[in-house]
Design an enzyme around this catalytic site. Structure first.
Site, PDB file in Angstrom:
ATOM      1  N   ASP A 198       0.840  -1.210   0.000  1.00 47.96           N
ATOM      2  CA  ASP A 198       0.000   0.000   0.000  1.00 47.96           C
ATOM      3  C   ASP A 198       0.874   1.259   0.000  1.00 47.96           C
ATOM      4  O   ASP A 198       1.987   1.252   0.530  1.00 47.96           O
ATOM      5  CB  ASP A 198      -0.895  -0.025   1.251  1.00 47.96           C
ATOM      6  N   GLY A 229       0.284   5.457  -4.388  1.00 45.74           N
ATOM      7  CA  GLY A 229      -0.256   6.766  -4.780  1.00 45.74           C
ATOM      8  C   GLY A 229       0.320   7.876  -3.904  1.00 45.74           C
ATOM      9  O   GLY A 229       0.714   8.945  -4.408  1.00 45.74           O
ATOM     10  N   HIS A 271       3.042   3.212  -8.870  1.00 43.11           N
ATOM     11  CA  HIS A 271       2.822   1.790  -9.176  1.00 43.11           C
ATOM     12  C   HIS A 271       4.052   1.200  -9.875  1.00 43.11           C
ATOM     13  O   HIS A 271       4.452   0.070  -9.600  1.00 43.11           O
ATOM     14  CB  HIS A 271       1.585   1.615 -10.049  1.00 43.11           C
ATOM     15  N   GLU A 327     -11.890  -4.869  -5.241  1.00 46.27           N
ATOM     16  CA  GLU A 327     -12.446  -3.515  -5.060  1.00 46.27           C
ATOM     17  C   GLU A 327     -11.712  -2.465  -5.912  1.00 46.27           C
ATOM     18  O   GLU A 327     -12.206  -1.350  -6.081  1.00 46.27           O
ATOM     19  CB  GLU A 327     -12.379  -3.104  -3.583  1.00 46.27           C
ATOM     20  N   LEU A 371      11.109 -20.678  -3.760  1.00 47.71           N
ATOM     21  CA  LEU A 371      10.081 -19.801  -3.206  1.00 47.71           C
ATOM     22  C   LEU A 371       8.769 -19.932  -3.990  1.00 47.71           C
ATOM     23  O   LEU A 371       8.780 -19.972  -5.214  1.00 47.71           O
ATOM     24  CB  LEU A 371      10.581 -18.353  -3.318  1.00 47.71           C
ATOM     25  N   SER A 401      -8.467  -5.079   4.891  1.00 43.47           N
ATOM     26  CA  SER A 401      -9.081  -4.737   3.599  1.00 43.47           C
ATOM     27  C   SER A 401      -9.406  -5.960   2.732  1.00 43.47           C
ATOM     28  O   SER A 401      -9.032  -6.023   1.559  1.00 43.47           O
ATOM     29  CB  SER A 401      -8.176  -3.777   2.816  1.00 43.47           C
TER      30      SER A 401
END
Ligand code: FPP
Length: 248
Positions: free
Chosen positions: A22, A25, A39, A69, A133, A198
């Site tokens: 997060d 922006g 991004h 979302e 991984l 979220s």
């Protein structure tokens, strides 16, 4: 924090780390740059993190790269995120494969552009037999949607008579989730200072340790990951019992 401070014992390095990436922006806004630049730099942070996770000895890393979302964002930003995924797979898949990384995708495939659907299948199929991984990309993912999908598939089996309603247990629900064979996350990290899940891995996070870091995702690096793991290592995991134990 130095590398030596992350304890190498198998039980002390979290087996599965999930990350809510997060703050792209806000990182961009703080520099007067367009959100898309955040991004783009986020993809670089992702590459660093995947490399560090493998070196630290984490077995599974799950990244929240596009939420169910996120469709509410402006079309131009959605197209930019789709483009970044396309480029990430096209540019990085061969290198991930060479590094023995196994790619898995969770989330809803229906409704994605056909070429993206094909790239996701290609990434999973090419790396299927790798033993290093495991990189789980949560794309078009929402945890409530995942649980609802599982409930629907369980209901279909009950309708067909291949499953008895009385036999539906926690284990049954787990089997119908998007990646039933993977361990639950030991540690969930969210960047940018926000302190909520979220709609991310709600079923699988029942006993996860949560670490929130103020760093915006584009600035995330090995040192931030190690600091979060260090925080995790200070926690006493009890899984609802009384006796302290580590690992899961
Ligand atoms: C949150 O930042 C981040 C996202 C919505 C997407 C995460 C995507 C990447 C790191 C790059 C794409 C990688 C792949 C593999 C597709 P935000 O935009 O919500 O930041 P803000 O809260 O500061 O606005």
């Amino acid at each position: 924090m130095s590398e030596a401070e992350v304890k190498p014992a198998a039980f002390e390095v979290p087996r599965h780390v999930a990350i809510i990436m997060d703050g792209n922006g806000r990182w961009a806004a703080a520099r007067g740059l367009p959100r898309v630049e955040g991004h783009r730099r986020g993809v670089e942070a992702l590459r660093r993190t995947i490399r560090a996770a493998g070196e630290i000895g984490i077995q599974v890393i799950t990244i929240f790269s596009f939420s169910a979302e996120n469709w509410a964002r402006p079309e131009s930003e959605i197209q930019e995120l789709m483009g970044l995924l396309r480029r990430f797979i096209r540019n990085d898949l061969a290198e991930l494969h060479r590094s023995n990384v196994r790619v898995r995708i969770i989330g809803e495939r229906d409704g994605l552009d056909a070429d993206i659907g094909r790239l996701l299948v290609e990434a999973e199929e090419l790396t299927r037999d790798n033993s290093g991984l495991t990189l789980v990309v949560a794309f078009n993912y929402g945890a409530r949607q995942e649980i609802a999908r599982a409930a629907r598939r369980i209901a279909e089996q009950v309708e067909r008579g291949t499953l008895h309603a009385a036999d539906v247990s926690m284990e049954t629900v787990g089997r119908f989730l998007d990646a039933p064979d993977l361990p639950d996350p030991d540690l969930i990290i969210r960047t940018s200072g926000e302190q909520r899940l979220s709609n991310f891995l709600l079923w699988q996070s029942a006993y996860s340790e949560l670490v929130f870091v103020p760093t915006y995702w584009p600035d995330f690096d090995r040192a931030t990951l190690e600091a979060a793991i260090h925080d995790y290592q200070q926690r006493e995991r009890r899984f609802g019992g009384l006796v302290a134990k580590t690992g899961s």
